[in-house]
Write a protein that holds these residues in place. Sequence first.
Motif, mmCIF file in Angstrom:
data_model
loop_
_atom_site.group_PDB
_atom_site.id
_atom_site.type_symbol
_atom_site.label_atom_id
_atom_site.label_comp_id
_atom_site.label_asym_id
_atom_site.label_seq_id
_atom_site.Cartn_x
_atom_site.Cartn_y
_atom_site.Cartn_z
ATOM 1 N N PHE A 300 0.828 -1.204 0.000
ATOM 2 C CA PHE A 300 0.000 0.000 0.000
ATOM 3 C C PHE A 300 0.868 1.262 0.000
ATOM 4 C CE2 PHE A 300 -3.281 -2.868 1.844
ATOM 5 C CZ PHE A 300 -4.312 -2.580 0.962
ATOM 6 N N LYS A 301 0.412 2.284 -0.725
ATOM 7 C CA LYS A 301 1.124 3.567 -0.721
ATOM 8 C C LYS A 301 1.032 4.230 0.647
ATOM 9 C CE LYS A 301 -1.180 5.214 -4.284
ATOM 10 N NZ LYS A 301 -1.671 6.169 -5.320
ATOM 11 N N ALA A 302 -0.141 4.172 1.266
ATOM 12 C CA ALA A 302 -0.342 4.812 2.566
ATOM 13 C C ALA A 302 0.200 3.920 3.680
ATOM 14 C CB ALA A 302 -1.819 5.094 2.794
ATOM 15 N N GLU A 303 1.060 4.479 4.486
ATOM 16 C CA GLU A 303 1.697 3.712 5.552
ATOM 17 C C GLU A 303 0.668 3.164 6.542
ATOM 18 O OE1 GLU A 303 3.507 3.116 9.483
ATOM 19 O OE2 GLU A 303 2.268 4.849 8.942
ATOM 20 N N ALA A 304 -0.421 3.905 6.804
ATOM 21 C CA ALA A 304 -1.456 3.433 7.723
ATOM 22 C C ALA A 304 -2.100 2.147 7.226
ATOM 23 C CB ALA A 304 -2.516 4.520 7.920
ATOM 24 N N CYS A 305 -2.241 2.015 5.918
ATOM 25 C CA CYS A 305 -2.855 0.812 5.351
ATOM 26 C C CYS A 305 -1.989 -0.418 5.572
ATOM 27 C CB CYS A 305 -3.123 1.005 3.857
ATOM 28 S SG CYS A 305 -4.352 2.257 3.475
ATOM 29 N N ARG A 306 -0.682 -0.236 5.580
ATOM 30 C CA ARG A 306 0.215 -1.377 5.787
ATOM 31 C C ARG A 306 0.146 -1.890 7.214
ATOM 32 N NH1 ARG A 306 3.494 2.043 2.490
ATOM 33 N NH2 ARG A 306 4.735 2.755 4.277
ATOM 34 N N ARG A 307 -0.393 -1.082 8.145
ATOM 35 C CA ARG A 307 -0.498 -1.483 9.544
ATOM 36 C C ARG A 307 -1.934 -1.815 9.955
ATOM 37 N NH1 ARG A 307 0.686 2.702 13.002
ATOM 38 N NH2 ARG A 307 0.613 4.348 11.423
ATOM 39 N N ALA A 308 -2.865 -1.761 9.011
ATOM 40 C CA ALA A 308 -4.285 -1.949 9.328
ATOM 41 C C ALA A 308 -4.732 -3.387 9.072
ATOM 42 C CB ALA A 308 -5.135 -0.988 8.507
ATOM 43 N N GLY A 309 -5.561 -3.910 9.979
ATOM 44 C CA GLY A 309 -6.125 -5.233 9.764
ATOM 45 C C GLY A 309 -7.164 -5.243 8.664
ATOM 46 N N GLN A 379 -8.737 -2.358 -8.118
ATOM 47 C CA GLN A 379 -8.922 -1.429 -7.006
ATOM 48 C C GLN A 379 -7.779 -1.541 -5.994
ATOM 49 O OE1 GLN A 379 -10.749 1.146 -7.438
ATOM 50 N NE2 GLN A 379 -12.485 0.916 -6.033
ATOM 51 N N VAL A 380 -7.343 -2.767 -5.719
ATOM 52 C CA VAL A 380 -6.218 -2.927 -4.793
ATOM 53 C C VAL A 380 -4.956 -2.313 -5.403
ATOM 54 C CG1 VAL A 380 -4.848 -4.545 -3.435
ATOM 55 C CG2 VAL A 380 -7.257 -5.061 -3.915
ATOM 56 N N GLU A 381 -4.723 -2.600 -6.675
ATOM 57 C CA GLU A 381 -3.540 -2.067 -7.371
ATOM 58 C C GLU A 381 -3.559 -0.544 -7.386
ATOM 59 O OE1 GLU A 381 0.035 -2.623 -9.745
ATOM 60 O OE2 GLU A 381 -1.210 -4.141 -8.776
ATOM 61 N N ARG A 382 -4.722 0.027 -7.458
ATOM 62 C CA ARG A 382 -4.874 1.487 -7.481
ATOM 63 C C ARG A 382 -4.258 2.133 -6.239
ATOM 64 N NH1 ARG A 382 -10.981 4.093 -7.395
ATOM 65 N NH2 ARG A 382 -10.444 6.302 -7.080
ATOM 66 N N PHE A 383 -4.426 1.482 -5.091
ATOM 67 C CA PHE A 383 -3.910 2.036 -3.838
ATOM 68 C C PHE A 383 -2.628 1.328 -3.369
ATOM 69 C CE2 PHE A 383 -8.522 2.675 -3.930
ATOM 70 C CZ PHE A 383 -8.584 4.051 -3.805
ATOM 71 N N ALA A 384 -2.268 0.270 -4.078
ATOM 72 C CA ALA A 384 -1.053 -0.480 -3.737
ATOM 73 C C ALA A 384 -0.368 -0.921 -5.020
ATOM 74 C CB ALA A 384 -1.410 -1.693 -2.871
ATOM 75 N N PRO A 385 0.301 0.000 -5.720
ATOM 76 C CA PRO A 385 0.966 -0.350 -6.985
ATOM 77 C C PRO A 385 1.956 -1.495 -6.784
ATOM 78 C CG PRO A 385 0.936 2.023 -6.657
ATOM 79 C CD PRO A 385 0.467 1.421 -5.370
ATOM 80 N N GLY A 386 1.874 -2.478 -7.673
ATOM 81 C CA GLY A 386 2.723 -3.661 -7.564
ATOM 82 C C GLY A 386 2.041 -4.832 -6.872
#
Length: 476
Positions: A300-309, A379-386
Motif C-alpha cells: 500500500f502507498k499509505a503507511e497506515a494501510c500497511r499497519r491496518a487489519g 482497485q487494490v492495485e490502485r492504492f497499492a501499486p505492484g
Amino acid sequence: MEEDYDIIVVGSGPNGLAAAIKLQSEGLQVLLIEGKETIGGGMRTAELTLPGFRHDICSAVHPTALASPFMASLPLHRHGLRYIWPEIDCAHPFDDGSAAHLERSVRRSAASLGQDTKAYCDIYTDLASYWCDIAPDVLGPLTFPSCPRNMLKFGMRALQPATWFARHFRTRAGKGLWAGMAAHSLQPLSNYATSAIGLVLTASGHDGGWPVPEGGSQAIADAMGSLFTSMGGTVHTGYYVRSLEELPHARAVLLDVTPRQLLDIAGDRLSAFYRWQLKRYRYGMGVFKIDWALDEPIPFKAEACRRAGTVHLGNTLEEIVHSEKQAAQGKLAGNPFVLLTQPSIIDHKRSPEGKHTAWAYCHVPHGSVADRTEAIENQVERFAPGFKDVILARNTMNTIAMQDYNPNYVGGDINGGVIDIGQLFTRPAWRRSPYRTSAKGVYLCSSSTPPGGGVHGMCGYHAAVRVLKDLGHPRR
C-alpha cells in the motif's frame, strides 16, 4: 439421533451455537445438528489457495463479537480462543497516497481527518460515553430500552441515511472514512437507517477494537463448540435437515436458517399467513469474494494501510455511494467498493514464514455470476501499486458459490436479508416475537431475526431466552 432431547438446534453458525450454549447452560439437554462435517457456519477457515495458507471462508474480523454482551460473557479463552489486535483497526486510503483511519483512540482516529478532527471527536466521544449502556438494546429486538434517553439519541442518528449523516464532515477524509463504515450495510447509502451499521462498527472499534482470532475464524466456532460439549451438549455433524419430521422428539426446535429454508423445512406446519409473510421477505445484494496467497505484504502507498487489519478501498464518499447504488440496481460498478482484510500482518499462523494471506470482496447484484476478479484487483492495485506482482494464487467465490457453501447466503446475501428500514424491526415478519414461528415449538434463531448479520450470537441468544420463557423454564 434416536435419543430424546429437550431442545434441538439446527445449524451451527454463531447464532445456532449461541442458542445451544444458552439453553444448555440453563440445564436443558440440547442437540446441535450441522449439515457440514465441521461446525461454524460463516466462521470457518481452510487452505483455499496453497498448502500452509489459511483463509477465512466468510467472516474474518470481529468487532461485534467483542461488542456482543453474550459473547463477551463466555469463557472462550479457556477453550483456546485468542484474539489479536492490529495496530490500526481500519484504514481508508485516497488516490493521493493519504489515508484516514480508525483505531481504539477517538483522538488518534480524529487526527487523521484534518479539519474534521473536532466533528469526529464530538460525535464519537459522546457515543463512546454511553455505548456500553445501549449495546444490549442495539443488538436485540425492538423493546423498551434500558437507557431511553441515550437510545433515543443513538436512534436519531442511526435512522438517518448515511448520505445525510455524512454532512457532519467537511473533508474528503472524514466523509470517505464514514462512507466505508456505512457501506457494510449492503444497501444504497441514501437508504434510511444505513447510518446504524456505520455507528455500530465505529463505536465498537473505539470500545473493543476490530480483532482477528488467532489461526482464523474457525477458532471462534471451535471454542464455542468446545464450551457447549463441556457443558454436556451433543453435536451431530454431517446431517443436512430437510424436514422437521426427520428430527427426534424435543420440546422445542430452533432453526439457524433464513426464511427460504424455513419454508422448506417447516412449511407444512406453518400458518398460511406466516408463510405469506416469509415469501415476501427480501434478500439483498450479494458479494464476490477473493482469497489470495501472497509472496509479501500488500504494498500500500499509505503507511497506515500497511499497519491496518482491515482496509476500505473506495476513495471518496461520492465514489462509494455510486458503487453501492449500482449494485443495488443490478449493475456492476467500474470501481467497486472493496472491503479487504490482511490478517497475516499480525497472525503468523495464517501463512508460511515470510508469506501472507489477504481476503477481499465487493458488493454485486443479488445472484450475480459475474467475475469481479479484475475489478477488485484493479482497485487494490490502485492504492497499492505492484500488488498484482506479489499474488501467488487466488480462490474466488461468486454469489452462487457463497450460497452453495452456506445456504443462508441466499443470492450471495451474507446478512440473511436486507436490513433496511422496512425489515429492521420486522425480521422476518410482523410478530410479537420475531423468534417464534407460527408453529408451536418451532423457533427461528438466524441472522434473519434481530439484530441481523454479524458474528455476535445475539439472534441465537434472544431466541433462546424466548424459548425459556415459553417453556416456563426457570432461568439461572
